[in-house]
Design a protein around this motif. Sequence first.
Motif, PDB file in Angstrom:
ATOM      1  N   MET A   1      69.246  -6.637 -93.917  1.00  0.00           N
ATOM      2  CA  MET A   1      68.841  -7.676 -93.091  1.00  0.00           C
ATOM      3  C   MET A   1      67.923  -7.161 -91.827  1.00  0.00           C
ATOM      4  SD  MET A   1      71.602 -10.002 -91.409  1.00  0.00           S
ATOM      5  CE  MET A   1      72.888  -9.015 -91.890  1.00  0.00           C
ATOM      6  N   ARG A   2      67.107  -8.048 -91.727  1.00  0.00           N
ATOM      7  CA  ARG A   2      66.401  -7.723 -90.610  1.00  0.00           C
ATOM      8  C   ARG A   2      66.355  -8.558 -89.228  1.00  0.00           C
ATOM      9  NH1 ARG A   2      59.961  -7.021 -91.543  1.00  0.00           N
ATOM     10  NH2 ARG A   2      59.389  -8.196 -89.764  1.00  0.00           N
ATOM     11  N   ARG A   3      66.717  -8.158 -88.152  1.00  0.00           N
ATOM     12  CA  ARG A   3      66.850  -8.808 -87.159  1.00  0.00           C
ATOM     13  C   ARG A   3      65.838  -8.766 -86.323  1.00  0.00           C
ATOM     14  NH1 ARG A   3      72.991 -11.007 -85.859  1.00  0.00           N
ATOM     15  NH2 ARG A   3      73.606 -10.605 -87.979  1.00  0.00           N
ATOM     16  N   ASP A   4      65.223  -7.384 -85.954  1.00  0.00           N
ATOM     17  CA  ASP A   4      64.230  -7.005 -85.111  1.00  0.00           C
ATOM     18  C   ASP A   4      63.574  -5.779 -85.991  1.00  0.00           C
ATOM     19  OD1 ASP A   4      64.810  -4.506 -83.535  1.00  0.00           O
ATOM     20  OD2 ASP A   4      66.696  -5.618 -83.713  1.00  0.00           O
ATOM     21  N   GLU A   5      62.243  -5.725 -85.492  1.00  0.00           N
ATOM     22  CA  GLU A   5      61.327  -4.788 -86.378  1.00  0.00           C
ATOM     23  C   GLU A   5      61.673  -3.298 -86.120  1.00  0.00           C
ATOM     24  OE1 GLU A   5      58.511  -3.932 -89.009  1.00  0.00           O
ATOM     25  OE2 GLU A   5      58.871  -6.103 -88.460  1.00  0.00           O
ATOM     26  N   ALA A   6      62.174  -3.162 -84.728  1.00  0.00           N
ATOM     27  CA  ALA A   6      62.295  -1.659 -84.507  1.00  0.00           C
ATOM     28  C   ALA A   6      63.848  -1.089 -85.202  1.00  0.00           C
ATOM     29  CB  ALA A   6      62.721  -1.375 -82.882  1.00  0.00           C
ATOM     30  N   THR A   7      64.720  -1.961 -85.109  1.00  0.00           N
ATOM     31  CA  THR A   7      66.107  -1.521 -85.899  1.00  0.00           C
ATOM     32  C   THR A   7      65.840  -1.444 -87.495  1.00  0.00           C
ATOM     33  OG1 THR A   7      67.375  -2.872 -84.089  1.00  0.00           O
ATOM     34  CG2 THR A   7      68.455  -2.454 -86.194  1.00  0.00           C
ATOM     35  N   PHE A   8      65.156  -2.304 -87.958  1.00  0.00           N
ATOM     36  CA  PHE A   8      64.739  -2.324 -89.385  1.00  0.00           C
ATOM     37  C   PHE A   8      64.075  -1.062 -89.691  1.00  0.00           C
ATOM     38  CE2 PHE A   8      62.003  -3.852 -92.981  1.00  0.00           C
ATOM     39  CZ  PHE A   8      62.844  -3.817 -93.857  1.00  0.00           C
ATOM     40  N   VAL A   9      63.065  -0.711 -88.997  1.00  0.00           N
ATOM     41  CA  VAL A   9      62.220   0.653 -89.233  1.00  0.00           C
ATOM     42  C   VAL A   9      63.147   1.847 -89.151  1.00  0.00           C
ATOM     43  CG1 VAL A   9      60.421   2.232 -88.570  1.00  0.00           C
ATOM     44  CG2 VAL A   9      59.901  -0.421 -88.837  1.00  0.00           C
ATOM     45  N   ARG A  10      64.083   1.942 -88.199  1.00  0.00           N
ATOM     46  CA  ARG A  10      65.011   2.893 -87.928  1.00  0.00           C
ATOM     47  C   ARG A  10      65.998   2.895 -88.973  1.00  0.00           C
ATOM     48  NH1 ARG A  10      65.889   1.661 -83.134  1.00  0.00           N
ATOM     49  NH2 ARG A  10      67.987   0.327 -83.353  1.00  0.00           N
ATOM     50  N   GLU A  11      66.365   1.976 -89.480  1.00  0.00           N
ATOM     51  CA  GLU A  11      67.327   1.798 -90.758  1.00  0.00           C
ATOM     52  C   GLU A  11      66.566   2.371 -91.889  1.00  0.00           C
ATOM     53  OE1 GLU A  11      69.145  -2.320 -90.821  1.00  0.00           O
ATOM     54  OE2 GLU A  11      70.109  -1.735 -89.308  1.00  0.00           O
ATOM     55  N   ALA A  76      58.248  -0.979 -97.472  1.00  0.00           N
ATOM     56  CA  ALA A  76      59.008  -1.558 -96.603  1.00  0.00           C
ATOM     57  C   ALA A  76      58.767  -1.405 -95.133  1.00  0.00           C
ATOM     58  CB  ALA A  76      60.450  -1.720 -96.894  1.00  0.00           C
ATOM     59  N   LYS A  77      58.601  -0.235 -94.577  1.00  0.00           N
ATOM     60  CA  LYS A  77      58.257   0.214 -93.436  1.00  0.00           C
ATOM     61  C   LYS A  77      57.033  -0.202 -92.923  1.00  0.00           C
ATOM     62  CE  LYS A  77      59.251   4.283 -92.045  1.00  0.00           C
ATOM     63  NZ  LYS A  77      59.577   5.781 -91.891  1.00  0.00           N
ATOM     64  N   ARG A  78      56.106  -0.511 -93.715  1.00  0.00           N
ATOM     65  CA  ARG A  78      54.660  -0.841 -93.570  1.00  0.00           C
ATOM     66  C   ARG A  78      54.717  -2.238 -93.306  1.00  0.00           C
ATOM     67  NH1 ARG A  78      53.486   3.080 -97.483  1.00  0.00           N
ATOM     68  NH2 ARG A  78      53.101   1.442 -99.042  1.00  0.00           N
ATOM     69  N   GLY A  79      55.521  -3.140 -93.515  1.00  0.00           N
ATOM     70  CA  GLY A  79      55.761  -4.303 -93.686  1.00  0.00           C
ATOM     71  C   GLY A  79      55.779  -5.317 -94.772  1.00  0.00           C
ATOM     72  N   MET A  80      56.761  -6.192 -94.949  1.00  0.00           N
ATOM     73  CA  MET A  80      56.921  -7.061 -96.112  1.00  0.00           C
ATOM     74  C   MET A  80      57.206  -8.578 -95.500  1.00  0.00           C
ATOM     75  SD  MET A  80      59.385  -4.626 -98.632  1.00  0.00           S
ATOM     76  CE  MET A  80      60.867  -5.565 -98.314  1.00  0.00           C
ATOM     77  N   LYS A  81      56.497  -9.394 -96.345  1.00  0.00           N
ATOM     78  CA  LYS A  81      56.616 -10.744 -96.059  1.00  0.00           C
ATOM     79  C   LYS A  81      57.459 -11.281 -97.189  1.00  0.00           C
ATOM     80  CE  LYS A  81      53.529 -10.807 -92.852  1.00  0.00           C
ATOM     81  NZ  LYS A  81      54.108 -10.003 -91.821  1.00  0.00           N
ATOM     82  N   THR A  89      66.989 -11.611 -96.129  1.00  0.00           N
ATOM     83  CA  THR A  89      67.491 -10.285 -96.411  1.00  0.00           C
ATOM     84  C   THR A  89      66.711  -9.803 -97.361  1.00  0.00           C
ATOM     85  OG1 THR A  89      69.595 -10.931 -95.289  1.00  0.00           O
ATOM     86  CG2 THR A  89      69.629  -8.963 -96.901  1.00  0.00           C
ATOM     87  N   TRP A  90      66.531  -8.380 -97.493  1.00  0.00           N
ATOM     88  CA  TRP A  90      65.975  -7.855 -98.661  1.00  0.00           C
ATOM     89  C   TRP A  90      66.919  -6.728 -99.062  1.00  0.00           C
ATOM     90  CZ3 TRP A  90      62.192  -7.797 -94.536  1.00  0.00           C
ATOM     91  CH2 TRP A  90      61.233  -8.912 -94.563  1.00  0.00           C
ATOM     92  N   HIS A  91      67.232  -6.685-100.462  1.00  0.00           N
ATOM     93  CA  HIS A  91      68.056  -5.982-101.147  1.00  0.00           C
ATOM     94  C   HIS A  91      67.500  -5.041-102.045  1.00  0.00           C
ATOM     95  CE1 HIS A  91      71.587  -4.872-103.625  1.00  0.00           C
ATOM     96  NE2 HIS A  91      72.093  -4.791-102.522  1.00  0.00           N
TER      97      HIS A  91
END
Length: 188
Positions: A1-11, A76-81, A89-91
């Motif tokens: 699940m992505r709430r903000d970009e920085a957290t998503f990339v860190r995960e 996914a780190k490069r960005g997904m729409k 959410t992406w699984h």
Amino acid sequence: MRRDEATFVRELTEAQKSAAKLEPAIQPLYELLKRGEVDRAKESVPRWQAAFDLALGRVLAIKVRTEAYNGMLARAKRGMKVADPQHNTWHLEPSDEIQLGSQLKSHAAKAREYLERVAGEHGGTPWAWLAQRELKEPLGWEWKELRTPLDPPAPRVAAAASNPPRAPSDERPRMIRRPPPRRPPPKL
């Protein structure tokens, strides 16, 4: 699940660490077995043929799974729409399709070829059983979109008020019994 970009990339970076640790351990095994591939046809003992084919097939399968996992996380780190705006959410799920690179696809085909050869030519053996088990697991990965509710759950105050804690049935106090007396210390 992505709430903000920085957290998503860190995960995603954290998730890539396991693959980064595994890839250097797999590569020497693959290189070693690949050198023996040219002499595989010279082997006349079926047991050793099955063992070699199983080893190379399993190492290739692990190599493909690990590199594909790492590649999907990097993608996914490069960005997904998301295709559906309702999804948030992406699984990442195992898949039979390899979505990254022709080299991974050829390694996956070779892994299946070796494992299917073991299962077909050495049926009823432990090698065939292991090969069939390995073939059941997909070699690739794919992203699935899902909808995850982001709202906090409603408080459960009403349920707690209708079920107050019950008092013990016996109200008398309970005391811990004293331990039996110890023997007196010796007189010196």
